[in-house]
Design an enzyme around this catalytic site. Structure first.
Site, mmCIF file in Angstrom:
data_model
loop_
_atom_site.group_PDB
_atom_site.id
_atom_site.type_symbol
_atom_site.label_atom_id
_atom_site.label_comp_id
_atom_site.label_asym_id
_atom_site.label_seq_id
_atom_site.Cartn_x
_atom_site.Cartn_y
_atom_site.Cartn_z
ATOM 1 N N ALA A 223 -1.908 -11.153 18.249
ATOM 2 C CA ALA A 223 -0.893 -11.090 17.711
ATOM 3 C C ALA A 223 -1.119 -10.291 16.263
ATOM 4 O O ALA A 223 -2.452 -9.815 15.962
ATOM 5 C CB ALA A 223 -1.120 -12.901 16.894
ATOM 6 N N ALA A 225 0.277 -9.126 12.311
ATOM 7 C CA ALA A 225 0.957 -9.722 10.809
ATOM 8 C C ALA A 225 1.017 -8.667 9.926
ATOM 9 O O ALA A 225 0.341 -7.652 10.111
ATOM 10 C CB ALA A 225 0.458 -11.114 10.370
ATOM 11 N N LEU A 227 -0.488 -8.685 7.204
ATOM 12 C CA LEU A 227 -1.693 -8.394 6.494
ATOM 13 C C LEU A 227 -2.901 -8.194 7.325
ATOM 14 O O LEU A 227 -3.659 -7.429 6.885
ATOM 15 C CB LEU A 227 -1.891 -9.838 5.576
ATOM 16 C CG LEU A 227 -1.005 -10.189 4.631
ATOM 17 C CD1 LEU A 227 -1.711 -11.304 3.664
ATOM 18 C CD2 LEU A 227 -0.828 -9.197 3.543
ATOM 19 N N GLY A 228 -2.625 -8.572 8.694
ATOM 20 C CA GLY A 228 -3.837 -8.096 9.424
ATOM 21 C C GLY A 228 -3.471 -8.581 10.922
ATOM 22 O O GLY A 228 -2.250 -8.991 11.115
ATOM 23 N N GLN A 229 -4.375 -8.199 11.844
ATOM 24 C CA GLN A 229 -3.923 -8.532 13.136
ATOM 25 C C GLN A 229 -5.125 -9.501 13.927
ATOM 26 O O GLN A 229 -6.359 -9.309 13.331
ATOM 27 C CB GLN A 229 -3.832 -7.407 14.301
ATOM 28 C CG GLN A 229 -4.582 -6.387 14.184
ATOM 29 C CD GLN A 229 -4.013 -5.010 14.691
ATOM 30 O OE1 GLN A 229 -2.794 -4.793 14.421
ATOM 31 N NE2 GLN A 229 -4.850 -4.184 15.431
ATOM 32 N N VAL A 230 -4.955 -10.258 14.982
ATOM 33 C CA VAL A 230 -5.888 -11.218 15.377
ATOM 34 C C VAL A 230 -6.248 -10.733 17.045
ATOM 35 O O VAL A 230 -5.448 -10.260 17.659
ATOM 36 C CB VAL A 230 -5.293 -12.709 15.313
ATOM 37 C CG1 VAL A 230 -6.283 -13.654 16.355
ATOM 38 C CG2 VAL A 230 -5.041 -13.043 14.002
ATOM 39 N N ASP A 377 1.374 -23.017 2.909
ATOM 40 C CA ASP A 377 2.256 -22.322 3.841
ATOM 41 C C ASP A 377 2.491 -23.010 5.169
ATOM 42 O O ASP A 377 2.197 -22.737 6.375
ATOM 43 C CB ASP A 377 1.201 -20.840 4.196
ATOM 44 C CG ASP A 377 2.195 -19.874 5.316
ATOM 45 O OD1 ASP A 377 3.555 -20.012 5.136
ATOM 46 O OD2 ASP A 377 1.447 -19.148 5.654
#
Length: 753
Positions: A223, A225, A227-230, A377
């Site tokens: 995934a 996003a 701000l970052g990725q996983v 959130d």
């Protein structure tokens, strides 16, 4: 005007929803509403409100109905960032407006580059908006422009995406249509190259290769996003499967620069905007509130600490799974947490979704009213159903602290709403930060009275004229400097998301049916002086007369909370089968939790007695002591009156009357209150009032209950003895005071001679 109506309708919904499950005055008598009646009323009310398009859009937005839950954004979207050669050197890693101004004041090239990016990216949208305004077609083109704005925001990067998402739950700022469109903002963007991500891991963890830390890691992210990725990986040291989140390059620099530019623009607006605008919406305050949280999201060490804090807070709810964090391999730009398989709760078709929603309500209310550390959130993608039936909550980068004043203030406001104490409700708006401190709220009282009197009147939702209510609420929200404080907007969103998930499987779901039991528990068990005062006000109200029906209503709600809590506390492997056996979860053909179910008969009596004499019942015991003394004393005087000699002198008659006053209406009310309360505590025979049952049946039922209670009585004998001693002492004190008063009536005339 549409926005005004939307805010007004939203507040009407909140007001009537909060009050729906509470006994309401009806023909001067309290009328207890059953769970079914509550659900019917909420369903009817929602249907009426959703007949108005603007209100329907607001409700959908607050429930997260339009949230984009994709794992990746369209491949043709390109997120623009500012690539600064010196990277993060000397750049503040916590939000400090002065430090940012100093930092970027020395870097005009970076500032000019970002301004050019923003202007060129948004030029098409701004030009179209100006053209619509010039033709007087702003409202007609609103949907198309909102969609264009969404695409523009995604291209401009994390700051604009997060700001758009934050505004998408603010009906006091945006129109309903704009809220709906911005809710479709996808925080997911195309991934950046994995070699850059792996280089960041090596740099942050000070290793030569990712294989030094992870024995396995997916070559591409699962995934991505803004701000970052996983990545999914296996931790070499333990063999645990983990989720590795890596921050996107140049995010801190770009976000910091955007915040600096936005704040400079806000300062200009503050200096030149009309006063009536700045009174309602201080852009600088809103931005600073948002920026502080946003910087926290950029610090994965803080996210790790947040996750562990929430994990500790939720340890008493075993069916709530908060992923374990690994601080030893977490840095500011790399976060490692337990990998959790599961399906999004909003997309699950499992039988226990309604049950997990109830558990979610308990979880969020625990954060809101107990710990004060609130998940800020709460979108549907952050709540999963694990394969073993547990509720999984993810992503603790964005949290908010709810102060004691705010927590207690919300419960106090509910008590004031119940009793229609409109003067105090005006003060509650100030205490909860809806209206600035120092504002004279007396003029608000008439409009409040009209709003809540209509909401509490008989006849259900059909009897409510929402147009009139909206007009009265518009008077409140727009005559006064009314605003929705940021923390409350997040609370509304969290509750709305849970309700939205539940409504998919249960159209009759009403969030208040789940919230009221929790609030009752807080009032009946909390030892804080403010909540003890709130409990007293809830039961006695402005008339200062003991309301046993309200106490019983709260105790019934407490039992419903205990039933849900027992499910949350049970071992995960056996909870599903046992809950079906007890009827707390229906079979697959009707996967709806029966929220009215509470322990029955002897079980209910045992639970009630265990609560009353247990540690949690301390506040309730002390609270009821005065009323029990009154009722026992009144019962004794009514049952065993002192005979009055027929030829007694006036002095003797006065003496006897003061020694043992005859029972009056207040005494008889106290006796009846005690009878109702004892009947409730000793049984729960399908909620049948024992007063309507034949005396022989009642006696047999009580004897059966007492036999069943003997183990609990034996276990709580020390508590029983202590409470009995207090009760006897208070009764003796009351009678002693009466004796002295009676003796005084005899002695005073003799002394005067």
């Amino acid at each position: 005007m549409a926005r005004r109506y939307a805010v007004a309708a939203l507040l009407t919904s909140l007001a009537t929803a909060l009050l729906a499950p509470i006994p309401r005055p009806h023909n001067t008598k309290l009328h207890s509403t059953s769970v079914k009646e509550m659900s019917d009323m909420m369903r009817e009310q929602r249907k009426l409100m959703e007949e108005d398009e603007q209100t329907k859009l607001v409700m959908q937005a607050l429930r997260g109905a339009n949230t984009n839950e994709d794992d990746f954004q369209d491949a043709n979207v390109r997120m623009k960032v500012v690539e600064m050669r010196e990277g993060e050197k000397d750049l503040p890693t916590t939000y400090d407006p002065e430090a940012l101004a100093d930092y970027f004041g020395k870097r005009p090239g970076a500032v000019f580059s970002r301004v050019l990016q923003v202007v060129s990216t948004s030029a098409s949208y701004l030009t179209g908006l100006a053209w619509d305004a010039a033709r007087g077609k702003l409202e007609e083109a609103e949907v198309a422009r909102a969609a264009q704005l969404r695409r523009t925001i995604v291209s401009l990067g994390p700051f604009f995406i997060k700001l758009g998402q934050a505004l998408s739950i603010r009906p006091d700022i945006l129109s309903p249509r704009a809220m709906v469109e911005l809710q479709q903002l996808c925080d997911k963007v195309p991934s950046f190259p994995s070699d850059l991500a792996f280089a960041t891991i090596c740099e942050e963890l000070n290793v030569n290769s990712v294989k030094d830390v992870f024995s396995e890691i997916t070559p591409e992210p699962v995934a991505a996003a803004s701000l970052g990725q996983v990545y999914k990986a296996t931790l070499r040291s333990t063999g645990d499967e983990v989720a590795v989140k890596v921050q996107r390059p140049f995010v801190l620099e770009t976000v910091s620069l955007d915040l600096y530019l936005a704040r400079q623009l806000g300062i200009g607006l503050r200096n030149f905007a009309p006063s009536f605008v700045t009174e309602r919406l201080d852009v600088i305050d809103l931005l600073d509130e948002f920026a502080g949280r946003f910087y926290g999201e950029l610090d994965y060490v803080l996210e790790c600490e947040n996750g562990e804090r929430v994990r500790e807070d939720m340890k008493n709810l075993p069916r709530v799974l908060i992923p374990k964090n690994y601080p030893e391999v977490t840095t500011r730009r790399v976060h490692v947490a337990e990998w959790v398989d599961g399906e999004k709760l909003s997309q699950s078709t499992a039988d226990d979704v309604a049950e997990l929603v109830n558990l979610g309500v308990v979880t969020y209310l625990t954060q809101l009213l107990d710990t004060g550390f609130f998940h800020a959130d709460p979108h549907p993608g952050n709540m999963l159903r694990a394969p073993d039936g547990r509720l999984v909550i993810l992503d603790f980068g964005l949290m908010t602290e709810v102060t004691d004043d705010q927590r207690y203030g919300m419960i106090e406001a509910i008590a004031h709403l119940i009793h229609r104490d409109y003067d105090r409700i005006g003060d509650d708006f100030v205490n909860l930060d809806f209206i600035p401190e120092g504002t004279d709220v007396k003029p608000i009282v008439p409009a409040l009275a009209r709003v809540f009197d209509a909401a509490l009147a008989g006849g259900g939702a059909k009897a409510i004229n929402f147009n009139d209510l909206a007009a009265d609420l518009a008077e409140i929200t727009f005559t006064f400097p009314f605003r929705i404080p940021p923390y409350f907007a997040l609370v509304i969103r969290a509750i709305g998301v849970l309700e939205g998930i539940a409504l998919v499987g249960d159209p009759g779901f009403a969030i208040v049916d789940e919230a009221y039991p929790y609030i009752s528990r807080r009032l009946l068990t909390d030892t804080s002086p403010r909540l003890r005062a709130a409990l007293k006000y809830m039961v006695y109200g402005q008339s200062e007369r003991f309301d046993v029906d309200r106490v019983i209503d709260m105790l019934g709600a407490l039992e419903r909370f205990a039933a849900v809590k027992k499910l949350a506390d049970r071992d995960v492997d056996i909870v599903i089968s046992e809950s079906r056996e007890t009827g707390l979860v229906r079979e697959a053909d009707a996967p709806i939790l029966d929220r009215s179910i509470v322990p029955q008969d002897e079980d209910a009596a045992r639970d009630a007695l265990a609560f009353f004499f247990g540690e949690d019942g301390e506040v309730f015991r002390e609270f009821l002591l005065d009323e029990l003394v009154k009722s026992i004393d009144a019962g004794a005087r009514a049952t065993l009156p002192i005979p009055r000699p027929p030829l007694a002198s006036p002095r003797v008659t006065t003496f006897l009357a003061k020694l043992q006053p005859p029972a009056d209406d207040d005494d008889r009310a106290a006796i009846e209150n005690a009878r109702k309360l004892v009947a409730f505590l000793l049984r729960n025979d399908n909620n049948v009032d024992l007063s309507s049952v034949a005396p022989s049946r009642t006696s047999a039922s009580v004897l059966r209950q007492l036999r069943a209670l003997s183990p609990v009585v034996n276990e709580r004998r020390d508590d029983l003895r202590l409470f009995g001693t207090k009760l006897a002492a208070r009764l003796a004190e009351k009678q002693l005071a009466r004796n002295f008063d009676a003796l005084g009536s005899l002695i005073a005339p003799a002394a005067s001679r």
